[in-house]
Design a protein around this motif. Structure first.
Motif, short mmCIF file in Angstrom:
data_model
loop_
_atom_site.label_atom_id
_atom_site.label_comp_id
_atom_site.label_asym_id
_atom_site.label_seq_id
_atom_site.Cartn_x
_atom_site.Cartn_y
_atom_site.Cartn_z
N LYS A 69 0.83 -1.21 0.00
CA LYS A 69 0.00 0.00 0.00
C LYS A 69 0.87 1.26 0.00
O LYS A 69 0.54 2.25 -0.67
CB LYS A 69 -0.92 0.00 1.23
N PRO A 98 -8.42 -6.82 4.70
CA PRO A 98 -9.73 -7.10 4.11
C PRO A 98 -9.61 -7.59 2.66
O PRO A 98 -8.98 -6.93 1.83
CB PRO A 98 -10.46 -5.75 4.18
N GLU A 101 -11.15 -5.31 -0.42
CA GLU A 101 -10.33 -4.12 -0.67
C GLU A 101 -9.01 -4.49 -1.33
O GLU A 101 -8.55 -3.85 -2.29
CB GLU A 101 -10.07 -3.38 0.65
N LYS A 104 -9.44 -5.54 -5.02
CA LYS A 104 -9.71 -4.37 -5.87
C LYS A 104 -8.40 -3.66 -6.22
O LYS A 104 -8.18 -3.27 -7.37
CB LYS A 104 -10.66 -3.40 -5.16
N GLN A 105 -7.53 -3.50 -5.23
CA GLN A 105 -6.24 -2.85 -5.47
C GLN A 105 -5.37 -3.69 -6.41
O GLN A 105 -4.74 -3.18 -7.32
CB GLN A 105 -5.52 -2.61 -4.14
N GLU A 130 -18.61 -9.82 -3.50
CA GLU A 130 -19.60 -8.74 -3.51
C GLU A 130 -20.62 -9.02 -4.62
O GLU A 130 -20.57 -8.40 -5.69
CB GLU A 130 -18.93 -7.39 -3.73
N ASN A 133 -22.40 -6.08 -6.43
CA ASN A 133 -21.62 -4.90 -6.83
C ASN A 133 -21.54 -4.84 -8.35
O ASN A 133 -20.84 -5.63 -8.98
CB ASN A 133 -20.22 -4.95 -6.20
#
Length: 453
Positions: A69, A98, A101, A104-105, A130, A133
């Motif tokens: 990150k 998580p 998250e 997605k990254q 999800e 989504n």
């Protein structure tokens, strides 16, 4: 003794448990500290802290995640991807790591590096994590479309719309697939609905422009692609399409400007979009007789992708320009200069003096008579037709036939067709035993030299 032994064992167990509890309490605090540094944009400090934890425990995947990150926030995408791959292969997800998250990254990183298969796997996992989504389903559809899997793409776009009827990009993507499937009515409805939902979603105009271009509505397509340029993701592709519209409308100068903009808009010199921008820019230069500039673009393309389209044959075709000044002059001179070159070549090569000479879209056309020193005799002179072609494609038999028919209409005794390329086999066969002489590239070079060009 037994009591003492049991007591020792209990003390050891309590010690281990204490260490575990302390670690479990301290570790989250250290991770929180790293996360806080990232939020404060102290990326180097965050990276240093995460690396310190990893040095003590290489299997601390929370530290690997937050190091990734920190790299991502610091725009060190390659390093971030390496850390995220380590996490994906080993980690157990929890509150501090998580899964949704994280994936997605990771999926976005794969997209940045054009690793579509890996990105697709992540988005497919996200559709399970999800299930309602819409965006995850849209991304799957988009990747399937890029992989030319229209059926799967359409299915995922439809699912994206099912979970969010206002997903503008999914409507636009679905419209484009329906258009390619020649379901024109449904395609137009989908695109129109997308624009109705959000006129400010500029990527939709890219798809509208594609439909207009296919329908040969070039002015409308150019306007749509202009709006699409406002979306950074679609800007380069929209500029390419604008340029191609101008080329199809034979507005070469306008097309050239668009392709130059497309190259500047590219973030990756090796991407297909940038290569195509250079390729079409070279075509514009070639049509405008700027052969040196065209060669420069072909050479850049060749260094990146050796066998890109017909670039090798183009470079081979023009290799003589580097050593043959006369041919270079023939191909690159202005229209006015070119007419004079053709008149000189007709005189030096065929002893024919031009009576009329006019520019054509393919070169120059001359009506000439024999040049004689003793011009005192008032004799009727024979006429000759000379066509000079500065083109790259071989001359077909249909063009040779057209030249002969024109020569007959003009009452010419003979015709000459001179080209900087070559003639097709059928053209050569047709010219046999007919009053027309075919002059290919090699013979033209010698005639130009003879004329002192």
């Amino acid at each position: 003794m037994v009591v003492v032994a049991v007591s020792l064992i209990l003390l050891v167990l309590i010690g281990f448990l204490g260490v575990f509890v302390i670690k479990s309490l301290v570790a989250p605090k250290k991770i929180d500290a790293i996360n806080k540094l990232i939020k404060q944009q102290k990326y180097n400090a965050a990276q240093k802290a995460a690396k310190s934890l990893i040095a003590k425990d290489p299997r601390d995947f929370h530290a690997h995640y937050y190091l990734g990150k920190a790299y991502l926030a610091d725009h060190k995408n390659e390093l971030a991807l390496m850390e995220f791959k380590t996490v994906a292969a080993n980690a157990l997800f929890d509150a501090q790591l998580p899964e949704a998250e994280f994936r997605k990254q990771l999926s976005q990183l794969y997209l940045k590096f054009n690793q579509l298969d890996d990105a697709l796997k992540e988005f497919l996992l996200l559709t399970k994590l999800e299930p309602t989504n819409s965006e995850n389903f849209y991304q799957c559809g988009k990747i399937y479309e890029q992989q030319n899997n229209a059926e799967s793409a359409l299915g995922f776009y439809q699912k994206a719309i099912k979970f969010n009827k206002k997903n503008v990009k999914a409507w636009a993507g679905m419209g484009m697939i329906l258009f390619r499937a020649k379901q024109f009515g449904e395609a137009k409805k989908a695109i129109d609905y997308a624009l109705k939902l959000s006129p400010e979603t500029f990527s939709t105009y890219y798809y509208l422009g594609k439909i207009q271009k296919e329908n040969k509505e070039y002015p409308a397509a150019v306007k749509s692609f202009e709006k699409a340029c406002r979306d950074p993701e679609f800007k380069q592709r929209a500029l390419l399409e604008r340029g191609s519209c101008y080329m199809l409308a034979n507005a070469i100068d306008n097309a050239q400007l668009e392709f130059e903009k497309a190259i500047k808009a590219g973030k990756d010199d090796k991407s297909q979009e940038t290569l195509y921008a250079r390729y079409f820019l070279a075509s514009c230069y070639e049509k405008n007789r700027k052969i040196d500039k065209a060669i420069e673009q072909w050479q850049i393309i060749s260094k990146i992708s050796r066998n890109f389209r017909d670039v090798p044959s183009k470079l081979s075709e023009y290799k003589d320009l580097q050593s043959n000044d006369s041919l270079k002059e023939f191909l690159t001179s202005s229209n006015a200069e070119f007419v004079e070159i053709c008149k000189k070549t007709a005189l030096a090569g065929f002893n024919l003096s031009a009576q009329t000479a006019q520019e054509t879209k393919w070169g120059c056309q001359i009506i000439a008579t024999e040049a004689q020193k003793d011009d005192w005799m008032n004799m009727r002179k024979q006429l000759f037709l000379l066509n000079f072609y500065r083109v790259t494609d071989p001359i077909e038999d249909a063009e040779v036939r057209r030249t002969l028919d024109l020569a007959k209409t003009k009452n010419c005794a003979k015709a000459f067709a001179c080209t900087s390329s070559e003639f097709t086999t059928t053209a050569i066969r047709f010219a046999e035993n007919r009053p027309i002489e075919l002059v290919g590239k090699e013979k033209l070079e010698s005639l130009l030299a003879k004329a002192g060009i």
